[in-house]
Each structure stands twice: as C-alpha cells, then as structure tokens.
Design an enzyme around this catalytic site. Structure first.
Site, PDB file in Angstrom:
ATOM      1  CG  HIS A 147      -2.019   0.980   1.495  1.00 58.27           C
ATOM      2  ND1 HIS A 147      -1.518   2.391   1.811  1.00 58.27           N
ATOM      3  CD2 HIS A 147      -3.135   0.923   1.060  1.00 58.27           C
ATOM      4  CE1 HIS A 147      -2.973   2.888   1.701  1.00 58.27           C
ATOM      5  NE2 HIS A 147      -3.671   2.299   1.466  1.00 58.27           N
ATOM      6  CG  ASP A 225       0.814  -1.689   6.340  1.00 59.43           C
ATOM      7  OD1 ASP A 225      -0.248  -2.000   7.164  1.00 59.43           O
ATOM      8  OD2 ASP A 225       0.321  -1.676   5.101  1.00 59.43           O
ATOM      9  CD  GLN A 228      -7.002  -4.330   4.264  1.00 61.29           C
ATOM     10  OE1 GLN A 228      -7.769  -5.031   4.627  1.00 61.29           O
ATOM     11  NE2 GLN A 228      -6.964  -2.939   4.086  1.00 61.29           N
ATOM     12  CE  LYS A 251      -7.120   0.000   6.251  1.00 65.83           C
ATOM     13  NZ  LYS A 251      -8.015   0.393   5.175  1.00 65.83           N
ATOM     14  CB  CYS A 390      -3.619   3.201  -1.638  1.00 63.21           C
ATOM     15  SG  CYS A 390      -4.634   4.500  -1.444  1.00 63.21           S
TER      16      CYS A 390
END
Ligand code: PLP
Length: 432
Positions: A147, A225, A228, A251, A390
């Site tokens: 991303h 990261d 998600q 999220k 993104c």
C-alpha cells in the site's frame, strides 16, 4: 452456497498455516449482523451489500456504546488533571493500551504507541528511525505489494538520506518472490525491510516471519504493515519476529482517528521523537528539551482518547467472536466468490488461491473499466471498490490501471456474494 473446503489460517510459531476448521470456530454471521446498525439502512429499498470492508469496516453497537458511555461519563484529558474525572479518563485510555498490548502479544504496554492511523505509525518509523539510521550505501527494501502507506514514506526517506530503494517482486500468483532477497544483500547494506502481512489489493498473506528472519540475519529492521491483518487474523508480534507493526482501528470495527504502532522497546528508546509539543517532554528549558518516557515520547499533544477506548471495545468485540472464526468465515466466502466469479467466464481474477489469501478479491471484467462495473453494482446496492487501491506499483506490475475489489468481513454473507456475481453478470451484458 455450495460446499467449499473450509480452512482457516492459524499461526504456529510465527508461521501461518492452513488447518481444517472445527465446528467450534464457526461464527453466525446473521446473528452478528444484528450488532451493526448500518445494516438496518435501506438504499433504494434494498439492504446494502457492503463489500468494501478492506477500506474501512462498519461499526458494531457495542463499540459505539462504549465510546458514547465514555464521552458521557468519563471524559477528560489524560495524564494531566489531578481531579477524578481526568484520572478516570486516564485509566480508560491506559486500559485501552493494555488491551492493545494483549491483542498483539507485545511484551510491554510501553511499546504501544497510539497514532492517528497505520499511515502515521509507518511515517513515525520512517522519519524517526530512518532519518538517523539511513545513508548512502544502505538499502531500504519494500515489496511490489505495498500500500502507498508502506511505500511512499520509505521511498521518500531513502531519497532524502541517499539510501537505495528496492522492491521484492511478485510471481504470477501475486505472492512474493523471496529468492529475490539475497541479491539485495550484495547491492548494499540492507537496513530496513518493510512489508504488509496481508495485501489490501490481492489478499495475499505474506510470510512475515521468514522475511523478518532474513532481515535480522542481514542486520536490518523489519517493519510490518498489519492494517489488513489486524481485523482478520490473530496477531503475535513475538511470533512474527518483526521490530515494528502498524495498524488502524477503523478497519477492525473501531473508530477512525486512532491507529497503533508497536515497536521493540530498545529501538523506540534509541529513536528521536517524531511529533514535538505537549506531553512528550521530560523537561523544557530555553537551552534544551529532553524527552519523556515510552510511549509518551511519541504521543505529542492530546491523544485520540475516546477513539482508543473505542478501539479497546472493538478488540473485546472481535475477541468474543474469535479471530480464527472470523478468518474461517471470510475464507469460506472468498472461496465461494472466487468459484462463482471464475465460472462466469471473461473475469480475470488476481492473487493467490483461497487457502493463501484473506477475504479480498481483485478482478477485472473483460475490458470494462472497473468504475463502470462498480457503478452497475451500486445501482443494485452492492458496494465494491474500483481503483488502484493505493497500490500503483502493483497495478503497474499487473499491467492494469485499476481493478475491482470485493472484500469481506465478519458480517458478510453468501447472499451478498450472489448479488456481487449477479451484478458482474449484468455489467457484462450491459457492456457487451
Ligand atoms: C495494507 C494497508 N496498509 C496501510 C493502509 C493505510 O491505512 P490508514 O489509511 O488507516 O492509515 C491501508 C488502508 O487501506 C492498507 O490497506
């Protein structure tokens, strides 16, 4: 929905593997849906099929109630007042930090920094660690799957410090080619390896534990990261073996406006601060200012207090259902959707097979522009994302400007997949 092989992602000593789902892990999505006021809304007389949870999730009553109760009965600024209300607010805020610590299995609450979102958490590391530790001859390694939030900050800081910048390539399945790592070590001193645990564009689950091991063998830090991953699979920073991990509350059934950076205490201790101002100091004199203790050194200004309380309530909510059960549910929907979409013909599906991906499906329908597909679906109350997600470097790799993306969460149901498939059929007919 026809029977599909039901599998779940489980973590054993830092490795995600696929295991058979037991009956115990099954969640009741219909029952869960009653927790989400949004699902009572009607659009053009129809229930909304919200298949865009990867961009942000809908919110359960339990989390909304917790934030409301906090604002109504316990709200004050934290770490400032000596009066009871401020102490109550501080206890709730620090309780949220402890909840997050448990959620990611961090050794200490001092390692949990509240930020605005994952993006700010990654920028914090890129600036506060990168500016002082990178220079000519060094390399920053990201992946083609990142991303922009885990790409652009590293690209920028590498350029500013004179360090090199490399990408781990993908194979045709949308999975990382880890064989590409070793040659980087001959091109420079690899100082940072940054990757996501779950790709927002393809749903690929990346072997962060193996990448972290490689990074450490080469003297680099590993930045994960988990934006998600946090909503969908159990996290364990110690098993992953990374040095930093970032995610956003919005999220994962929590509010917008708060995110988390976890970092190893010894690295955070050695870093300069990122934002400067109130709360993050020890002593301020005309000549010099010294920094506060962890995590306050990285939390300048008034914190996202109620948002942190909301995040803690979201964690309680997800834990009560069970992240394994959530992963298994999404896996079932993903396998079903992939099967149905592939049977339509003329649909290009991107990414790995269902057993190695989270509940995210990227696809294109012939040469119909994704915006057109998404608009046809929207007329039927089906919300998917269309765009580059993104992830422009990934789109370049795939040779497309954009894809359609459907993403599932704990409240998603097979009927919504059916509506997605019907909508894609309609788009095909309309644009034939
Ligand atoms: C993989 C990944 N990383 C980072 C981000 C950035 O999240 P935020 O906008 O909450 O900072 C996203 C958001 O979509 C994401 O999917």
């Amino acid at each position: 929905m026809p029977a599909v092989t039901t599998t779940a992602h489980a973590r054993t000593a830092g490795t995600i593997e696929v295991v058979a789902v037991t009956a115990k892990a099954k969640l009741d999505a219909q029952k869960i849906r009653a927790d989400f006021p949004f699902l009572e809304e009607r659009f053009n007389g129809k229930q909304f099929a919200y298949l865009d949870s990867a961009v942000t999730s809908q919110k359960p009553r339990q989390m909304l109630d917790a934030m409301r109760a906090f604002y109504e009965h316990s709200y004050g600024n934290v770490h400032r007042g000596v009066y009871q209300l401020s102490e109550r607010a501080t206890a709730a805020f620090e309780g949220a930090r402890e909840k997050v610590r448990g959620f990611v299995n961090a050794p200490s609450h001092r390692e949990i920094v509240f930020t605005r979102q994952a993006t700010e958490a990654i920028n914090l590391v890129a600036y506060a660690w990168g500016l002082n530790n990178l220079g000519p001859g060094d390399l920053v390694v990201v992946t083609e799957l990142e991303h922009h939030s885990n790409f652009v900050p590293w690209q920028y800081i590498a350029k500013r410090t004179g360090a090199g910048f490399r990408m781990v390539p993908l194979n045709d399945n949308g999975e990382l080619e880890l064989d590409a790592l070793d040659p980087f070590a001959h091109e420079g001193n690899v100082k940072v390896v940054a990757t996501n645990l779950v790709s927002n564009a393809l749903g690929t689950i990346n072997p962060v534990d193996r990448i972290a091991q490689w990074a450490h063998e080469h003297g680099a830090i590993m930045v994960c990261d988990a934006a998600q991953a946090a909503p969908h699979i159990p996290l364990d920073v110690q098993a992953l073996g990374c040095d930093f991990l970032a995610f956003s509350a919005h999220k994962m059934c929590g509010p917008s406006g708060v995110g988390v950076l976890w970092g190893k205490a010894e690295i955070l201790e050695a870093m300069e601060p990122f934002n400067l101002g109130g709360h993050m100091i020890r002593k301020v004199r005309f000549e010099e200012t010294t920094w506060g203790e962890l995590p306050h050194k990285f939390e300048a200004g008034t914190s996202p207090i109620a948002e942190a309380v909301g995040l803690a309530a979201a964690i309680d909510y997800l834990n009560a259902i069970g992240l394994d059960a959530i992963a298994a549910h999404e896996h079932e929907l993903t396998a079903y959707a992939l099967e149905q979409l592939s049977e339509l013909g003329g649909v290009t599906l991107y990414g790995p097979p269902p057993e190695r991906r989270a509940g995210i499906i990227s696809f294109n329908v012939g040469d119909i522009h994704p915006h057109d597909v998404a608009q046809v679906l929207d007329m039927d109350g089906v919300a998917i994302r269309a765009g580059h997600h993104c992830c422009q470097p990934l789109m370049a790799k795939l040779g497309v400007a954009a894809t359609n993306r459907a993403s599932f969460y704990l409240y998603s149901i097979p009927e919504e997949v059916d509506r997605l498939v019907e909508g894609v059929k309609r788009a095909k007919q309309l644009f034939a």
